[in-house]
Design a protein around this motif. Structure first.
Motif, PDB file in Angstrom:
ATOM      1  N   LEU A   1      75.724 -51.491  39.830  1.00 54.94           N
ATOM      2  CA  LEU A   1      75.601 -49.963  39.868  1.00 54.94           C
ATOM      3  C   LEU A   1      76.653 -49.352  39.397  1.00 54.94           C
ATOM      4  O   LEU A   1      76.521 -48.043  38.698  1.00 54.94           O
ATOM      5  CB  LEU A   1      75.303 -49.548  41.627  1.00 54.94           C
ATOM      6  CG  LEU A   1      73.921 -50.171  41.995  1.00 54.94           C
ATOM      7  CD1 LEU A   1      74.163 -49.760  43.737  1.00 54.94           C
ATOM      8  CD2 LEU A   1      72.855 -49.559  41.289  1.00 54.94           C
ATOM      9  N   GLY A   2      77.946 -49.732  39.443  1.00 55.06           N
ATOM     10  CA  GLY A   2      79.230 -49.349  38.968  1.00 55.06           C
ATOM     11  C   GLY A   2      80.051 -48.387  40.258  1.00 55.06           C
ATOM     12  O   GLY A   2      79.270 -48.080  41.113  1.00 55.06           O
ATOM     13  N   ARG A   3      81.235 -47.999  39.782  1.00 59.22           N
ATOM     14  CA  ARG A   3      82.110 -47.381  40.940  1.00 59.22           C
ATOM     15  C   ARG A   3      81.566 -46.175  41.260  1.00 59.22           C
ATOM     16  O   ARG A   3      81.615 -45.698  42.382  1.00 59.22           O
ATOM     17  CB  ARG A   3      83.467 -47.355  40.590  1.00 59.22           C
ATOM     18  CG  ARG A   3      84.210 -48.768  40.639  1.00 59.22           C
ATOM     19  CD  ARG A   3      83.521 -50.023  39.673  1.00 59.22           C
ATOM     20  NE  ARG A   3      84.672 -50.951  39.160  1.00 59.22           N
ATOM     21  CZ  ARG A   3      84.336 -51.996  38.758  1.00 59.22           C
ATOM     22  NH1 ARG A   3      82.695 -52.291  38.451  1.00 59.22           N
ATOM     23  NH2 ARG A   3      84.949 -52.990  38.575  1.00 59.22           N
ATOM     24  N   PHE A   4      81.516 -45.239  40.107  1.00 58.56           N
ATOM     25  CA  PHE A   4      81.173 -43.948  40.391  1.00 58.56           C
ATOM     26  C   PHE A   4      79.808 -43.718  41.134  1.00 58.56           C
ATOM     27  O   PHE A   4      79.748 -42.883  42.215  1.00 58.56           O
ATOM     28  CB  PHE A   4      80.989 -43.515  38.924  1.00 58.56           C
ATOM     29  CG  PHE A   4      80.422 -41.814  38.741  1.00 58.56           C
ATOM     30  CD1 PHE A   4      81.490 -40.827  39.024  1.00 58.56           C
ATOM     31  CD2 PHE A   4      79.178 -41.584  38.762  1.00 58.56           C
ATOM     32  CE1 PHE A   4      81.078 -39.536  39.113  1.00 58.56           C
ATOM     33  CE2 PHE A   4      78.855 -40.158  38.827  1.00 58.56           C
ATOM     34  CZ  PHE A   4      79.643 -39.290  38.880  1.00 58.56           C
ATOM     35  N   THR A   5      78.863 -44.631  40.848  1.00 60.76           N
ATOM     36  CA  THR A   5      77.531 -44.325  41.595  1.00 60.76           C
ATOM     37  C   THR A   5      77.645 -44.607  43.039  1.00 60.76           C
ATOM     38  O   THR A   5      77.024 -44.061  43.961  1.00 60.76           O
ATOM     39  CB  THR A   5      76.514 -45.168  41.021  1.00 60.76           C
ATOM     40  OG1 THR A   5      76.321 -44.786  39.619  1.00 60.76           O
ATOM     41  CG2 THR A   5      75.066 -45.163  41.650  1.00 60.76           C
ATOM     42  N   ILE A   6      78.222 -45.852  43.176  1.00 64.07           N
ATOM     43  CA  ILE A   6      78.645 -46.108  44.522  1.00 64.07           C
ATOM     44  C   ILE A   6      78.963 -45.026  45.548  1.00 64.07           C
ATOM     45  O   ILE A   6      78.965 -44.635  46.507  1.00 64.07           O
ATOM     46  CB  ILE A   6      79.103 -47.523  44.853  1.00 64.07           C
ATOM     47  CG1 ILE A   6      78.034 -48.614  44.215  1.00 64.07           C
ATOM     48  CG2 ILE A   6      79.319 -47.859  46.185  1.00 64.07           C
ATOM     49  CD1 ILE A   6      78.664 -49.860  44.391  1.00 64.07           C
TER      50      ILE A   6
END
Length: 535
Positions: A370-375
């Protein structure tokens, strides 16, 4: 820009997940296991300390720690942690990650034992000694944040780097859980009065001599995992990225990583001389060039961590007060001091199992998908939603403890499957190697400042402004409901600052920082094309 010029960096970025990754996770993660155990175990013991040392006639609230003492016991470790994050973060960039790594662990071992041996002729003397040792315990814990994160990021491959760093941080959940379990075992062992009549808070039976052993044993146990890890931590080689890019010793970097990866890697000493040293790539922390390239990023990582820790540590440290407010933990006068520890520990253990630990490992599983930003964005959003959901119909939850517990657990779940993990991961990825540990330390210290604000703010909010009104529910002051409204609003602000933090999924550290961009690109690319790194 020529990228990945050094074969040793190529090897690390492209390495398949193997045994050394897991050993590095365990070695670095056990530091965080100890950190969490030491920082959060005190929340299990403040009620007990009040009943042991302040159950005297004439005290305004017999059986409870005075506000100033409670603030000191809770916050001194955080102040020490903040100082340690800044100091050891800076030192990790100056001396190297490994040279500093052992210092922090031994400081944690010594001060964990010393905290349990706190002494004094009076209650004030014991509490002063305890605060002193917990400050230095926090100082050692603080160093573990930037060093563990930086070491794991520099060891990992770019495909699963986020999961590896998050797995180190996820050991914090097991530390919280172990703190609860150890407290359950110790308190159950000493508690021989489950079926005895209720005791007054100020009664002698409520503060049996055995009660003084409990908090000391629980605090001293924190030395065990740190001590077990020390040997293996000292066996780890310095990270190749520090050795090659900061210490500028490509031969040593290649030698260290050849052993770790079990492959042959060319030293490429002549190539190190061409990278990372030009004026545009040798800026300092307080330079205009750093501000231009990384200023907003550092602001984003620092503010997000600050806001997150206000909410997270308020919730974690004062679970016992919230559970008392909804009646999940009986009033103190209905049970002896030892059994009260048992009930508080049981509540924290359930929350850790239901919300805290699953949240950490969901992050490990999904951060590289998902990626860091999304989480992080998702975590702040759902923490806001669930805290408002607890605050708005608050009176409903007073008669529905099971529902409150589920909703409350979800706030922890989305803190850990969200910004509590990502604020730790991202600062270890997006800053240059020569400033990486320092910048992570600054970000982490901002978080601990938030923890101090949260701990002291909630403690202040819980104080009764009118001493004549003692039966208005606990905590009085502005109350749990308004505290939840405030924390939900803080999480909402965190959503907006998340947009300052870049996505680092799937990129090498050098791509993210732009470190390796100097020299003759044609020569570099030609040299890179003629080298084979057998990974």
């Amino acid at each position: 820009m020529a990228r990945n010029e050094l074969g040793v960096l190529n090897a690390l970025d492209a390495a398949k997940t193997q045994w050394y990754h897991f050993t590095a996770i365990v070695i670095a993660g056990m530091g965080f296991f100890t950190d969490a155990y030491d920082l959060f175990s005190i929340s299990l013991l403040t009620k007990l300390l009040g009943r042991i040392y302040y159950s005297v006639e004439g005290h305004p609230k017999p059986g409870t720690l005075p506000p100033g003492v409670a603030a000191g016991v809770t916050a001194t470790a955080f102040v020490g942690t903040l100082a340690g994050q800044l100091f050891f973060g800076w030192l990790g960039d100056k001396l190297g990650r490994k040279k500093v790594y052992g210092m922090t662990l031994m400081l944690m071992v010594i001060c964990s034992i010393a905290s349990g041996l706190s002494f004094g002729k009076s209650a004030a003397g014991v509490m002063t000694t305890l605060c002193f040792f917990r400050f230095w315990l926090g100082f050692g814990i603080g160093g573990d944040y930037p060093l563990s994160a930086t070491i794991m990021s520099e060891y990992a491959n770019k495909k699963t780097r986020g999961a590896f760093i998050a797995a180190v941080f996820a050991m914090q959940g097991f530390g919280i859980l172990t703190g609860g379990i150890i407290a359950l075992i110790i308190s159950a062992w000493f508690d021989h009065s489950y079926k005895t009549p209720p005791y007054s808070v100020a009664g002698k039976a409520s503060t049996a001599p055995e009660a003084d052993y409990i908090w000391r044993i629980i605090l001293m146990f924190g030395a065990v995992p740190a001590l077990l890890t020390y040997y293996w931590r000292m066996k780890m080689p310095e990270t190749a990225r520090y050795t090659a890019l900061v210490a500028r010793n490509a031969k040593q970097a290649a030698s260290d990583m050849s052993k770790v990866l079990q492959v042959e890697i060319e030293a490429e000493e002549e190539r190190v001389d061409k990278i990372g040293i030009a004026p545009s790539n040798s800026f300092g922390l307080f330079s205009k060039e750093f501000a231009r390239r990384h200023g907003l990023q550092l602001l984003g990582t620092s503010v997000c961590w600050f806001l997150l820790d206000i909410a997270y540590y308020s919730n974690n440290l004062f679970q016992k007060d919230i559970f008392s407010a909804i009646g999940w933990i009986p009033k103190a006068e209905t049970m002896n001091a030892i059994h009260e520890v048992y009930r508080v520990a049981r509540s924290q253990t359930i929350i850790a199992l239901c919300g805290t630990i699953p949240g950490y490992w969901f992050t490990v599983a999904f951060i590289d998908r998902l990626g860091r930003f999304t989480i992080q964005l998702m975590g702040f959003f759902f923490m806001t939603v669930f805290m408002f959901a607890l605050a708005i119909p608050y009176n409903h939850w007073l008669s529905n403890n099971a529902g409150f517990l589920i909703m409350y657990s979800l706030t922890f779940f989305f803190a850990n499957f969200g910004p509590n993990a990502t604020t730790f991961v991202v600062p270890a990825e997006i800053f240059p190697a020569r400033l990486r540990s320092t910048c992570h330390g600054i970000s982490a210290a901002s978080g601990k400042l938030g923890a101090i604000v949260g701990a002291l703010g909630f403690l202040y909010a819980a104080q009764n402004k009118d001493p004549k009104k003692t039966d208005i529910g606990y905590p009085p002051g502005i109350g749990v409901r308004n505290s939840l409204f405030l924390l939900a609003s803080i999480n909402c602000v965190g959503i907006f600052f998340t947009f300052l933090v870049p996505e680092s999924k799937g990129k090498s550290l050098e791509e993210l920082t732009g470190e390796i961009e100097e020299g003759d690109d044609n020569d570099m690319q030609h040299a890179s094309s003629t080298q084979t790194v057998p990974v």
